[in-house]
Design a protein around this motif. Structure first.
Motif, PDB file in Angstrom:
ATOM      1  N   VAL A  92       0.857  -1.190   0.000  1.00  0.00           N
ATOM      2  CA  VAL A  92       0.000   0.000   0.000  1.00  0.00           C
ATOM      3  C   VAL A  92       0.891   1.238   0.000  1.00  0.00           C
ATOM      4  O   VAL A  92       1.822   1.350   0.796  1.00  0.00           O
ATOM      5  CB  VAL A  92      -0.993   0.011   1.191  1.00  0.00           C
ATOM      6  N   SER A  93       0.613   2.154  -0.936  1.00  0.00           N
ATOM      7  CA  SER A  93       1.435   3.363  -1.055  1.00  0.00           C
ATOM      8  C   SER A  93       0.865   4.475  -0.180  1.00  0.00           C
ATOM      9  O   SER A  93      -0.223   4.357   0.381  1.00  0.00           O
ATOM     10  CB  SER A  93       1.492   3.827  -2.516  1.00  0.00           C
ATOM     11  N   SER A  94       1.608   5.581  -0.116  1.00  0.00           N
ATOM     12  CA  SER A  94       1.223   6.685   0.768  1.00  0.00           C
ATOM     13  C   SER A  94       0.144   7.568   0.162  1.00  0.00           C
ATOM     14  O   SER A  94      -0.557   8.287   0.868  1.00  0.00           O
ATOM     15  CB  SER A  94       2.451   7.535   1.091  1.00  0.00           C
ATOM     16  N   GLY A  95      -0.028   7.533  -1.151  1.00  0.00           N
ATOM     17  CA  GLY A  95      -1.026   8.378  -1.786  1.00  0.00           C
ATOM     18  C   GLY A  95      -0.513   9.781  -2.035  1.00  0.00           C
ATOM     19  O   GLY A  95       0.661  10.099  -1.808  1.00  0.00           O
ATOM     20  N   THR A  96      -1.399  10.649  -2.496  1.00  0.00           N
ATOM     21  CA  THR A  96      -1.019  12.025  -2.823  1.00  0.00           C
ATOM     22  C   THR A  96      -1.531  12.972  -1.736  1.00  0.00           C
ATOM     23  O   THR A  96      -2.043  12.535  -0.700  1.00  0.00           O
ATOM     24  CB  THR A  96      -1.571  12.406  -4.216  1.00  0.00           C
ATOM     25  N   SER A  97      -1.418  14.271  -1.994  1.00  0.00           N
ATOM     26  CA  SER A  97      -1.899  15.266  -1.031  1.00  0.00           C
ATOM     27  C   SER A  97      -2.365  16.514  -1.775  1.00  0.00           C
ATOM     28  O   SER A  97      -2.007  16.733  -2.939  1.00  0.00           O
ATOM     29  CB  SER A  97      -0.804  15.631  -0.025  1.00  0.00           C
ATOM     30  N   ILE A 158     -12.243   4.026  -3.117  1.00  0.00           N
ATOM     31  CA  ILE A 158     -12.286   5.488  -3.189  1.00  0.00           C
ATOM     32  C   ILE A 158     -10.869   6.055  -3.156  1.00  0.00           C
ATOM     33  O   ILE A 158     -10.121   5.835  -2.190  1.00  0.00           O
ATOM     34  CB  ILE A 158     -13.123   6.070  -2.031  1.00  0.00           C
ATOM     35  N   HIS A 159     -10.507   6.794  -4.210  1.00  0.00           N
ATOM     36  CA  HIS A 159      -9.175   7.382  -4.324  1.00  0.00           C
ATOM     37  C   HIS A 159      -9.275   8.809  -4.854  1.00  0.00           C
ATOM     38  O   HIS A 159     -10.337   9.251  -5.303  1.00  0.00           O
ATOM     39  CB  HIS A 159      -8.296   6.553  -5.271  1.00  0.00           C
ATOM     40  N   ALA A 160      -8.144   9.517  -4.816  1.00  0.00           N
ATOM     41  CA  ALA A 160      -8.027  10.830  -5.455  1.00  0.00           C
ATOM     42  C   ALA A 160      -6.747  10.809  -6.283  1.00  0.00           C
ATOM     43  O   ALA A 160      -5.822  10.057  -5.992  1.00  0.00           O
ATOM     44  CB  ALA A 160      -7.986  11.935  -4.410  1.00  0.00           C
ATOM     45  N   ASN A 161      -6.717  11.648  -7.291  1.00  0.00           N
ATOM     46  CA  ASN A 161      -5.644  11.610  -8.272  1.00  0.00           C
ATOM     47  C   ASN A 161      -4.604  12.690  -8.033  1.00  0.00           C
ATOM     48  O   ASN A 161      -4.821  13.638  -7.286  1.00  0.00           O
ATOM     49  CB  ASN A 161      -6.233  11.767  -9.679  1.00  0.00           C
ATOM     50  N   GLY A 162      -3.488  12.535  -8.715  1.00  0.00           N
ATOM     51  CA  GLY A 162      -2.430  13.540  -8.685  1.00  0.00           C
ATOM     52  C   GLY A 162      -1.717  13.578 -10.021  1.00  0.00           C
ATOM     53  O   GLY A 162      -1.675  12.575 -10.732  1.00  0.00           O
ATOM     54  N   SER A 163      -1.196  14.738 -10.384  1.00  0.00           N
ATOM     55  CA  SER A 163      -0.491  14.891 -11.651  1.00  0.00           C
ATOM     56  C   SER A 163       0.618  15.932 -11.484  1.00  0.00           C
ATOM     57  O   SER A 163       0.531  16.820 -10.622  1.00  0.00           O
ATOM     58  CB  SER A 163      -1.466  15.342 -12.746  1.00  0.00           C
ATOM     59  N   GLU A 164       1.652  15.798 -12.316  1.00  0.00           N
ATOM     60  CA  GLU A 164       2.724  16.793 -12.301  1.00  0.00           C
ATOM     61  C   GLU A 164       2.216  18.143 -12.809  1.00  0.00           C
ATOM     62  O   GLU A 164       2.752  19.189 -12.461  1.00  0.00           O
ATOM     63  CB  GLU A 164       3.902  16.316 -13.146  1.00  0.00           C
ATOM     64  N   PHE A 235      -8.491  15.589  -9.001  1.00  0.00           N
ATOM     65  CA  PHE A 235      -7.039  15.763  -8.885  1.00  0.00           C
ATOM     66  C   PHE A 235      -6.705  16.691  -7.723  1.00  0.00           C
ATOM     67  O   PHE A 235      -7.039  17.878  -7.746  1.00  0.00           O
ATOM     68  CB  PHE A 235      -6.466  16.313 -10.196  1.00  0.00           C
ATOM     69  N   MET A 236      -6.033  16.133  -6.727  1.00  0.00           N
ATOM     70  CA  MET A 236      -5.603  16.949  -5.590  1.00  0.00           C
ATOM     71  C   MET A 236      -4.454  17.870  -5.997  1.00  0.00           C
ATOM     72  O   MET A 236      -4.109  18.800  -5.260  1.00  0.00           O
ATOM     73  CB  MET A 236      -5.202  16.057  -4.414  1.00  0.00           C
ATOM     74  N   SER A 237      -3.880  17.630  -7.152  1.00  0.00           N
ATOM     75  CA  SER A 237      -2.814  18.489  -7.689  1.00  0.00           C
ATOM     76  C   SER A 237      -3.388  19.703  -8.423  1.00  0.00           C
ATOM     77  O   SER A 237      -2.644  20.613  -8.803  1.00  0.00           O
ATOM     78  CB  SER A 237      -1.923  17.681  -8.646  1.00  0.00           C
ATOM     79  N   ASN A 238      -4.702  19.699  -8.626  1.00  0.00           N
ATOM     80  CA  ASN A 238      -5.371  20.835  -9.251  1.00  0.00           C
ATOM     81  C   ASN A 238      -6.043  21.673  -8.158  1.00  0.00           C
ATOM     82  O   ASN A 238      -6.880  21.152  -7.414  1.00  0.00           O
ATOM     83  CB  ASN A 238      -6.412  20.343 -10.261  1.00  0.00           C
TER      84      ASN A 238
END
Length: 275
Positions: A92-97, A158-164, A235-238
Motif C-alpha cells: 500500500v502506497s502513501s497516496g497524494t496530497s 475510493i481514491h483521489a488523483n495527482g499529476s505533475e 485531482f488533488m494536484s489541481n
C-alpha cells in the motif's frame, strides 16, 4: 250401490297415490324444505377454492464494501499483483496530497467514504468499510480479501488523483480489461459499474468526466472476486478540484453521486435478471 262404493274407493286410492307421488317428486327435486328451512335432500356444500395471492420474492439486500484508499503509513513490502502472479507491487502506497488544501489523500478518502456509507445505508444497502481510521496496515490484496469475506456484491475503492501538471483536473474510474489475467471474468460488470458510478458522480458534482480507464496493474482490482471499481474523485494536484473536495457540502454531493451510480448499476442488474 256397491259399484258406486268401489268407484269411490278406487278414486280415493288414486288420489292418495298421486299426492304421495307428487310429494316424493317435490322433495327429490330439492324444492322442499324441512322444518328448519333446509333442503329436504342432503346437498354437498360447494367448497370455494381460495387461491393465495402470489407473493413477490423479497427484494435482495445488496452488500457494498467501500475501500477508503491508502492509510497514514505506507507499507513498501511487496505482494503479488494478483493471484499466482510472479510480479509484485508495494502492499500500500502513501497516496497524494492537496496542493492547496494540504489534505492527505488517506484523509480525504476516509471522509468521503464515511459519507458514502451513510448514503448507501439510507438507500437500503448493507455496507462495510475496509478501514474506519488512518492507523491501519491493510494491503491492497487484503482489502479485496475483506470484501470477499463480507460477501460483497459490489466493491468500490475510493481514491483521489495527482499529476505533475496542476492544470489536469476531473474524475475518472478504473476497471479490469477483458484480457486481465486475474479478473477477466469480472470485466464486463466492473466496467459497467465503473461507468455508471462515474457518470452519476460527475453529474452530481459537476466534475469533468475523464472516462473509464481499463487497467490490469491494480492489485486491489486483480485480487477482487466481485464487480469492482476505483473512483478517482478528482485531482488533488489541481487547486480547483482540491479545494472543492475539501468542503463538507461538496463531499455530500460526491457521496450522493457515487451512491446514485451504484443504484443505477443494481437496477440494471435486476432488470437483466427479470428478462
Amino acid at each position: 250401490m256397491k259399484n258406486r262404493m268401489k268407484i269411490l274407493a278406487a278414486s280415493v286410492l288414486i288420489l292418495c297415490a298421486a299426492v304421495i307421488g307428487f310429494a316424493v317428486l317435490y322433495f327429490v327435486r330439492g324444492d322442499g324444505k324441512n322444518k328448519n328451512g333446509l333442503s329436504g335432500t342432503k346437498r354437498t356444500a360447494s367448497k370455494k377454492t381460495t387461491q393465495k395471492p402470489t407473493q413477490k420474492p423479497e427484494k435482495k439486500t445488496y452488500i457494498v464494501v467501500i475501500d477508503p484508499g491508502h492509510q497514514r503509513e505506507q507499507d513498501t513490502s511487496e505482494e503479488p499483483i494478483g493471484p499466482g502472479a510472479s510480479e509484485t507491487k508495494p502492499k500500500v502506497s502513501s497516496g497524494t496530497s492537496g496542493v492547496s488544501s494540504g489534505l492527505q489523500e488517506h484523509e480525504l478518502t476516509l471522509q468521503v467514504s464515511k459519507k458514502l456509507k451513510k448514503e448507501l445505508k439510507k438507500r437500503g444497502y448493507t455496507v462495510y468499510m475496509t478501514r474506519t481510521t488512518a492507523d491501519v496496515n491493510i494491503s491492497n490484496a487484503e482489502r479485496a480479501g475483506y470484501a470477499k469475506k463480507m460477501g460483497a456484491d459490489i466493491f468500490i475503492r475510493i481514491h483521489a488523483n495527482g499529476s505533475e501538471s496542476h492544470a489536469v483536473r476531473g474524475a475518472l474510474s478504473m476497471a479490469p480489461s477483458k484480457k486481465n489475467p486475474y479478473a477477466a471474468s469480472l470485466a464486463v460488470k466492473s466496467q459497467k459499474l465503473s461507468r455508471m458510478v462515474l457518470d452519476e458522480y460527475c453529474k452530481a458534482t459537476g466534475m469533468k468526466n475523464r472516462g473509464v480507464m481499463l487497467t490490469d496493474q491494480m492489485s486491489g482490482i486483480n485480487w477482487a472476486s466481485m464487480p469492482v471499481t476505483i473512483l478517482e474523485m478528482g485531482f488533488m494536484s489541481n487547486p480547483k478540484d482540491d479545494m472543492a473536495m475539501k468542503e463538507k457540502e461538496f463531499q455530500e454531493k460526491m457521496a450522493a453521486g457515487a451512491a446514485a451510480g451504484i443504484d443505477r448499476y443494481v437496477q440494471e442488474l435486476e432488470s437483466e435478471e427479470d428478462r
